[in-house]
Design an enzyme around this catalytic site. Sequence first.
Site, PDB file in Angstrom:
ATOM      1  CB  SER A  90     -47.135 -28.513  11.731  1.00  0.00           C
ATOM      2  OG  SER A  90     -47.015 -27.449  12.616  1.00  0.00           O
TER       3      SER A  90
ATOM      4  NE  ARG B 193     -44.694 -32.898  11.955  1.00  0.00           N
ATOM      5  CZ  ARG B 193     -44.303 -31.719  12.454  1.00  0.00           C
ATOM      6  NH1 ARG B 193     -44.473 -30.608  11.748  1.00  0.00           N
ATOM      7  NH2 ARG B 193     -43.756 -31.639  13.646  1.00  0.00           N
TER       8      ARG B 193
ATOM      9  CG  ASP C   9     -48.630 -20.530  17.999  1.00  0.00           C
ATOM     10  OD1 ASP C   9     -47.764 -19.979  18.703  1.00  0.00           O
ATOM     11  OD2 ASP C   9     -48.416 -21.531  17.301  1.00  0.00           O
TER      12      ASP C   9
END
Length: 661
Positions: free
Chosen positions: A29, A33, A322
Site C-alpha cells: 500500500s 502511494r 490478511d
Amino acid sequence: MPSNPANVCFHVRPGGALKGRLRVPGDKSISHRSIMLGAIAEGVTRISGFLEGEDSLATLNAFRAMGVAIEGPEAGKVTVQGVGLHGLKAPSGPLDLGNSGTSMRLLSGLLAGQQFDVELIGDYSLMGRPMRRVTEPLAAMGAQIGTTPQGTAPLRITGGRGLKAIDYPMPVASAQVKSCLLLAGLYADGRTCVTEPAPTRDHTERMLQGMGYAVDVNGATRCLESGGNLHAVNIDVPADISSAAFFLVGASIAPGSDLLLEHVGINPTRTGVIKILRLMGADIELLNGREIGGEPVADLRVRSAKLHGIDIPLEQVPLAIDEFPALFIAAACAEGRTILTGAEELRVKESDRIQVMADGLRALGVKAEATPDGMIIDGGSIGGGHVDSQGDHRIAMSFAMAALRAAGPIRIDDCANVDTSFPGFVQHAATVGLGIDHGVPVITIDGPSGSGKGTVSRLVAQQLGFHFLDSGALYRILALAAHQRDIGLDDEAALADLCRSLDIRFPAAVEQEQVLLEGQDVSDQIRSEAAGAGASRVAALPKVRQALLERQRDFRIAPGLVADGRDMGTVVFPDAEAKIFLTASAEERAKRRCKQLKEKGMDLVYSDVLADIAARDERDSSRAVAPLRPAADAELLDTTNLDIEAAVAAARRLIKKYLNR
Ligand code: DC
C-alpha cells in the site's frame, strides 16, 4: 531458464528454529502511494524499500506514461522527479494497471481532476471488478467517467471538468474509496470530507501529512482543502507487517527461536496480528519505534513462547484480516481451542481462505472445523504431508511455517504467486533457519582458489548428472565484457547494468568448460590473469553482486545444480540441500598454483605465489560484502592431503548425508 511457474512448489523440512534478523519486503500500500504522491509533489522523492511486485510496478509505469521521470527500481530504490499537482501530461494510450485494484481505484480519483482525458484498463480479472464504488462519488463531485454497463473498467475519464468538493459518508468501509476521494479532493474547489463506517487503512492520509499537506482527522471523518502543495520527502518504505506475520508466527511456534524483524510498519490499522498473537501468549517486543513519512515503524523482536487458544476478539478481526492464514497455524500449535468468528470476508480473498486452510490443516492431522464466518481449531500436533495452496500466496507461506512444528516434511503445491507479494520468500526464510526449498536440489561448494573446488565441483556435477554453475566465470566474464566496452572496473552502476544485459551461455557438457559471451567463445580469454584480476575487483562491488544474484539462482533447474564459488552457500543458495566448504593449507594451494602455471609455461617463485595467496585470502575473507567464509551449516573438507579422486569421493560422502544421491 527459470522453471515453469505453474509448477512451483515448496518442500519444507520439519523442525528447526528461526534466528537472526530479517527485513521483509516493503509494504505494498505504501509503495503504491509513494509513487503516486511523489509524482505530484514538488521536488525529488527518493524511495527505498520499494516492493518490486507487479502491482506497484503498474502504478510506477502509469506515472512514467504521464511524463514523470522515475529512475529504478533497483534493489528497492526508486527516484521520482515530482512534477507538482498540475504537471502530469496526457499519456499516449490507455494506462494498463494489470491486476492492481489499488492502482485503478486511487488513480481514478487522482485523474478525475486533470485537464486531459485518460483511459484506465487492466487484466481480465481487474476489468471484472466493481468500480461504481469510486465512480459514483466521483460523479457526485462533477467528474465524468465512463464505465461498462456493469460499472467495470475500462474507465474513460474526461479531463477539464472542474470538481466540486463533497462531504461523503462511505456506505462501505474501504481505504481505496477513501483514498480515491481524498486524492480527487486535492483538485476540487474547497473542502472535501469522507466519513468511514469503520476504521480502514490510513496510509494515504499519513503520507499526505508526511508531505506537508494538511488532512483534518476528526473521529471517523477525514477532510482536506484543495489548493495546497505536496513537498517531496525521502521514504524508506516500512516492511510489510502482513509479510512479517509469517515470521511472527514461525518464531513464536518454533522452540529456541529469537528473530528480529527490522523496520516493520506498525500502523495501528494493521497491527491486529500482534495483538492477537500476544493474547495467545506470544513474546513480541516492539523496539526502536520511529516515524517514517508519517508511518509508525519499529523493529519487532519475537521469541518462541508457549501459545494457548483464545476466542479472537471481534474488534481485532478487520485489523488482521490478511493474517488469518498465518494465525491459524499459530492456533494449530497452541494449547486448547481457538475460535474465529466474524471473518466471512476470508471466503472471498485470493481463495476461500476458510475452506482452503481448514482442508490443509486437516491434511496435516490438525483438528480444524470451517464455519460460515471463521474457524474452530483445536491445537495439538502437526503431521507432515501434502497441502494444496490453491495458488493463494498467504496460504503457501503459512503452511511453510507450520513445518517448524511438524512431525514430517510438508510439500506445498501451487506456490508461484508467492513471488509477487513476497519476492525472495524462500531465500529469506531459509536464511533465518526454515528448511525450505523448491524441490530442485542444490549442492554448494565454496572455498578459496586452489582448494580444488572447481575440479571437484565439475566432477561431482558430472557424476550426479546435475547442472553446474561456475559463478567465478560470471565475474570473469563481466570483467572481460567491461574491458571490451571500455567500462571502468570502478563504475559500479554501469557494471551492474551490464550484468543484467549480458547474454552468457554455457552450451556444452559440464566437463568442456565452454563459455559463450554474446555468442562468442570466450572460454580461454576468461581464464587469463587479467580477467582473474578484473573479476576480483568487480566481485567486491555490492551492486554487481546484487545484480548477479538472480542470474545465479536461475541456474537452479531440475534435476539439480552444483554451484561453485565463494558465497554459494551463504548468500546465493542459503537453502541449499548440501553445503561443502573446501579448504587446503595456503602452502598446498601455492604448490598447486605453481604447478598449474608451470604447465602454462610460466615459472614463478613459490614464496611470491604463497604471499599472493595469503594476501588474497585476507582480502576475500575480510571484505564487507559476501566475505569468503563457510556457511554455518557447511561441511568442511580439507583437501591438503587429498588427490582429486579422493577429494571427489569425500565430497560425495558428505553430500550423501543430506541428499539421497
Ligand atoms: O573462482 P574464480 O577464480 O574463477 O573467481 C574469480 C573471482 O571472482 C575471484 O576473485 C573471486 C570472485 N568470486 C566471488 O567473489 N564470488 C563467487 N561466488 C565466485 C567468484
